[in-house]
Design an enzyme around this catalytic site. Structure first.
Site, PDB file in Angstrom:
ATOM      1  N   TYR A  72       0.798  -1.227   0.000  1.00 15.23           N
ATOM      2  CA  TYR A  72       0.000   0.000   0.000  1.00 15.23           C
ATOM      3  C   TYR A  72       0.833   1.281   0.000  1.00 15.23           C
ATOM      4  O   TYR A  72       0.325   2.336   0.370  1.00 15.23           O
ATOM      5  CB  TYR A  72      -0.947  -0.004   1.200  1.00 15.23           C
ATOM      6  CG  TYR A  72      -1.839  -1.227   1.240  1.00 15.23           C
ATOM      7  CD1 TYR A  72      -2.652  -1.563   0.164  1.00 15.23           C
ATOM      8  CD2 TYR A  72      -1.849  -2.065   2.351  1.00 15.23           C
ATOM      9  CE1 TYR A  72      -3.455  -2.686   0.195  1.00 15.23           C
ATOM     10  CE2 TYR A  72      -2.651  -3.191   2.391  1.00 15.23           C
ATOM     11  CZ  TYR A  72      -3.451  -3.495   1.318  1.00 15.23           C
ATOM     12  OH  TYR A  72      -4.240  -4.622   1.341  1.00 15.23           O
ATOM     13  N   SER A 139      -4.098  -6.341   8.014  1.00 17.25           N
ATOM     14  CA  SER A 139      -4.712  -6.789   6.772  1.00 17.25           C
ATOM     15  C   SER A 139      -3.683  -7.538   5.922  1.00 17.25           C
ATOM     16  O   SER A 139      -3.071  -8.487   6.405  1.00 17.25           O
ATOM     17  CB  SER A 139      -5.307  -5.589   6.037  1.00 17.25           C
ATOM     18  OG  SER A 139      -6.189  -6.013   5.005  1.00 17.25           O
ATOM     19  N   TYR A 140      -3.438  -7.128   4.685  1.00 14.90           N
ATOM     20  CA  TYR A 140      -2.425  -7.824   3.883  1.00 14.90           C
ATOM     21  C   TYR A 140      -1.036  -7.673   4.500  1.00 14.90           C
ATOM     22  O   TYR A 140      -0.187  -8.564   4.343  1.00 14.90           O
ATOM     23  CB  TYR A 140      -2.409  -7.291   2.450  1.00 14.90           C
ATOM     24  CG  TYR A 140      -1.553  -8.142   1.525  1.00 14.90           C
ATOM     25  CD1 TYR A 140      -2.093  -9.254   0.882  1.00 14.90           C
ATOM     26  CD2 TYR A 140      -0.213  -7.847   1.307  1.00 14.90           C
ATOM     27  CE1 TYR A 140      -1.315 -10.049   0.057  1.00 14.90           C
ATOM     28  CE2 TYR A 140       0.581  -8.638   0.482  1.00 14.90           C
ATOM     29  CZ  TYR A 140       0.022  -9.746  -0.145  1.00 14.90           C
ATOM     30  OH  TYR A 140       0.799 -10.535  -0.960  1.00 14.90           O
ATOM     31  N   TRP A 187     -11.207  -4.895  -3.094  1.00 15.75           N
ATOM     32  CA  TRP A 187      -9.778  -4.946  -2.770  1.00 15.75           C
ATOM     33  C   TRP A 187      -8.933  -5.069  -4.031  1.00 15.75           C
ATOM     34  O   TRP A 187      -7.967  -4.336  -4.224  1.00 15.75           O
ATOM     35  CB  TRP A 187      -9.494  -6.101  -1.813  1.00 15.75           C
ATOM     36  CG  TRP A 187      -8.061  -6.195  -1.380  1.00 15.75           C
ATOM     37  CD1 TRP A 187      -7.300  -5.215  -0.808  1.00 15.75           C
ATOM     38  CD2 TRP A 187      -7.206  -7.335  -1.475  1.00 15.75           C
ATOM     39  NE1 TRP A 187      -6.022  -5.674  -0.533  1.00 15.75           N
ATOM     40  CE2 TRP A 187      -5.946  -6.971  -0.935  1.00 15.75           C
ATOM     41  CE3 TRP A 187      -7.391  -8.634  -1.956  1.00 15.75           C
ATOM     42  CZ2 TRP A 187      -4.870  -7.862  -0.869  1.00 15.75           C
ATOM     43  CZ3 TRP A 187      -6.328  -9.522  -1.882  1.00 15.75           C
ATOM     44  CH2 TRP A 187      -5.081  -9.133  -1.352  1.00 15.75           C
ATOM     45  N   ASP A 273     -14.656  -7.292  12.078  1.00  8.25           N
ATOM     46  CA  ASP A 273     -13.682  -7.391  10.995  1.00  8.25           C
ATOM     47  C   ASP A 273     -13.922  -8.648  10.166  1.00  8.25           C
ATOM     48  O   ASP A 273     -14.263  -9.703  10.708  1.00  8.25           O
ATOM     49  CB  ASP A 273     -12.266  -7.422  11.570  1.00  8.25           C
ATOM     50  CG  ASP A 273     -11.224  -7.517  10.475  1.00  8.25           C
ATOM     51  OD1 ASP A 273     -11.181  -6.598   9.629  1.00  8.25           O
ATOM     52  OD2 ASP A 273     -10.484  -8.506  10.432  1.00  8.25           O
ATOM     53  N   HIS A 308     -12.923  -3.269   9.750  1.00  2.00           N
ATOM     54  CA  HIS A 308     -11.772  -3.121   8.852  1.00  2.00           C
ATOM     55  C   HIS A 308     -11.752  -1.691   8.315  1.00  2.00           C
ATOM     56  O   HIS A 308     -11.810  -1.456   7.097  1.00  2.00           O
ATOM     57  CB  HIS A 308     -11.867  -4.129   7.715  1.00  2.00           C
ATOM     58  CG  HIS A 308     -10.529  -4.607   7.226  1.00  2.00           C
ATOM     59  ND1 HIS A 308      -9.840  -5.631   7.832  1.00  2.00           N
ATOM     60  CD2 HIS A 308      -9.746  -4.188   6.205  1.00  2.00           C
ATOM     61  CE1 HIS A 308      -8.699  -5.840   7.194  1.00  2.00           C
ATOM     62  NE2 HIS A 308      -8.612  -4.971   6.199  1.00  2.00           N
TER      63      HIS A 308
END
Length: 589
Positions: A72, A139-140, A187, A273, A308
């Site tokens: 990101y 997250s990722y 996403w 989440d 999230h």
């Protein structure tokens, strides 16, 4: 003439965009005492260059090192990086393969174990590092930690994976056979923006030498040579082509590697989440199976009311303000965890119980020695028709006579998603939302307790055991649980789905026989909520929750090639042989 100028400006903009950024020397120490090195390069084992920024205190010593690997843009979260450097850490923020300034092709999950291993060992060998490496992020960015940990880099000591999963089929892309459509599409669309930039720049680079010849007559934008959408996220096509939990997914299944992992970990999860189950499973799996006693003893679990998405300063998530106590000071949490895990500081992580959870309704934190708490009592609430046709009853006793309830499910008119476990963007905001609009739909069955005579706490895993038949060869059954207050507001708590053909296993489909009654186990994941006296427990049963989950078209066709839809007649059964029931983990108060 103006058009020619536009092309010249456009060409200049692209030329600037494709010029590599600065690399190398440390900056002079700034007023906060932090030195920064921008664009630091490392080579992976297969020769791909990854780019990072390094923050450290203005001191020539060696420091415990924190590494974040992100898709990101590493240039985000600079304030957090500087604060952690100010707390005595060397802090590295790196673009993962194929993102922003790093070379290579990005494909989610595929390279994160090997690249993570290489990045950890590279970080540990930097002159500013003392060889103790921790990783953090959500997250990722949590996935980059978990996958790196599966590769067992020798210098990776601790991680803080926040709101992330334990595998990337179940609970990331699919849920019990149903595609998590809103997340998968939103996403991947967000990821595609940087891929579009990179691929467009590559095309411009190739066309620049002869663009003048192509620009006559000036009727188009010869330098704006955009790739086809399918080129931007080819992995999305793979996701929907692999709708079973096959070898494609097993290659990156974190939970298969718990017995090999040696890291201490603080697992952060949110009740709202979409990766909640994975956050809890990572904690439970590593605590039970990690490779060393130190790793097993070094697992901690933090569960808040979070979604999230950011929490407001007042503690508002979705519709509900849980209070300032619900706000997680992320930088402090990272520092406290790493102080304990990397520096040996005897703080709360050393002395308090390993599980800390937020009880919604009461809106208070509580420490527990395990999850779920051993004192929970599985309590069945049977789904009975009520005195009115519009609302059934959740009762702790079976009805005296057999009962059935039916509705028609039309895939062309699915029940809408109202808040809950969502990501990404602000079109469909996540978090608790009022579920009452569902009650006017003929394809939603509603079951409620009477107003509660006393407080009822529900903390742990929840499920719906549903005995049902359908007129179709395949269909879905969905459930949403809500806490209904005295005003009628039905606050979302949790949800679940089961795809009929995957009722037995997500590894291989088994068709339904129309009209046959099957038992469907709908996993409602977990929650912690105090239903206060006067409130009601409410369950919504349907066959869709769109667009959180893709619509089952009732034909049994694969997701990727489905071309038609049929309506289905759905029938729910409740009797002593088919006791459809909501099973809640109740804690006596």
């Amino acid at each position: 003439m103006r058009m020619v100028v536009r092309f010249i400006v456009l060409a200049g903009a692209f030329a600037l965009a494709i010029t590599p950024g600065p690399t190398g020397a440390w900056s002079a120490a700034e007023p906060d005492g932090i030195k920064v090195e921008i664009g630091v390069k490392m080579k992976t084992r297969d020769g791909v260059t990854l780019v990072a920024d390094v923050y450290r205190p203005d001191d020539e010593g060696r420091f415990p090192t924190l590494l974040q690997r992100t898709p990101y843009d590493r240039r985000g979260g600079v304030g957090e990086a500087r604060a952690l450097a100010g707390a005595g850490y060397a802090v590295i923020k790196q673009d993962v393969r194929g993102r922003f300034d790093s070379e290579g092709e990005f494909y989610p999950f595929r390279y994160e174990a090997d690249d993570g291993y290489d990045a950890v060992e590279w970080a540990a060998a930097l002159p500013c590092s003392n060889g103790q490496v921790g990783m953090w992020g959500g997250s990722y960015v949590g996935a980059t930690q978990m996958l790196a940990a599966t590769a067992r880099p020798p210098h990776l000591v601790a991680i803080f994976p926040y709101v992330t999963a334990s595998e990337y089929y179940e609970g990331w892309t699919y849920q019990h056979g149903a595609l998590m459509q809103w997340f998968a599409t939103s996403w991947s669309s967000g990821l595609a923006l940087d891929t579009l930039r990179r691929k467009t720049q590559d095309r411009v680079r190739q066309r620049l030498p002869g663009w003048e010849r192509e620009a006559s007559p000036l009727s188009a934008y010869p330098l704006l040579d955009l790739p086809a959408p399918a080129e931007l996220a080819p992995y999305f096509r793979d996701w929907i082509s692999h709708e079973t939990s096959d070898e494609y997914w097993r290659k990156v299944k974190v939970s298969d590697h718990y017995p090999e992992m040696t890291v201490k970990a603080l697992h952060g999860g949110g009740w709202h989440d979409l990766f909640l189950r994975g956050s809890i499973e990572n904690y439970l799996g590593l605590k039970a199976k990690a490779a060393t006693p130190a790793a097993r003893d070094g697992q901690r679990l933090l569960l808040g009311p979070w979604a999230h998405a950011p929490t407001s300063p007042e503690g508002k998530i979705g519709d509900v303000t849980f209070g300032r106590e619900a706000v997680l000071d992320m930088t402090k949490a990272i520092q406290d965890w790493m102080d304990y895990a990397l520096k040996g500081v005897a703080n709360d992580f050393a002395s308090k119980a390993p599980v800390r959870l937020f009880v919604m309704g009461e809106n208070a934190w509580r420490d527990e020695t395990e999850f779920p708490p051993a004192r929970t009592r599985a309590t069945r609430y049977y789904l009975q028709p009520g005195p009115r046709t519009v609302e059934g009853v959740l009762a702790e006793k079976l009805p005296r006579r057999a009962a059935i309830q039916s509705y028609d499910y039309d895939p062309e008119d699915p029940a809408p998603t109202l808040g809950g476990r969502l990501c990404c963007g602000d079109v469909l905001p996540p978090g608790p939302a009022d579920q009452r609009p569902l009650e006017s739909r003929p394809d939603v069955l509603v079951f409620s307790t009477p107003p509660l005579a006393r407080d009822v706490e529900v903390t742990g895993w929840l499920r719906l055991e549903l005995f049902a038949a359908t007129s179709a060869v395949d269909t879905d059954f969905t459930a949403v649980l809500a806490d209904v207050d005295e005003t009628g507001y039905a606050r979302f708590l949790t949800d679940g789905v089961v795809r009929g053909r995957y009722r037995e296993s997500t590894a291989a489909p088994v068709p339904l026989e129309p009209g046959k009654v099957y038992k469907y186990a709908i996993d409602l994941w977990a929650t912690s909520n105090l239903f206060k006296a006067g409130h009601r427990i409410r369950l919504y049963v349907s066959s869709s929750n769109f667009p959180r989950f893709d619509r089952n078209r009732n034909t049994g066709e694969p997701i990727a090639t489905a071309t038609r839809s049929v309506k289905a007649r759905q029938t729910i059964y409740v009797d002593k042989d088919r006791p459809s029931a909501l099973v809640l983990p109740v804690i006596s108060r």
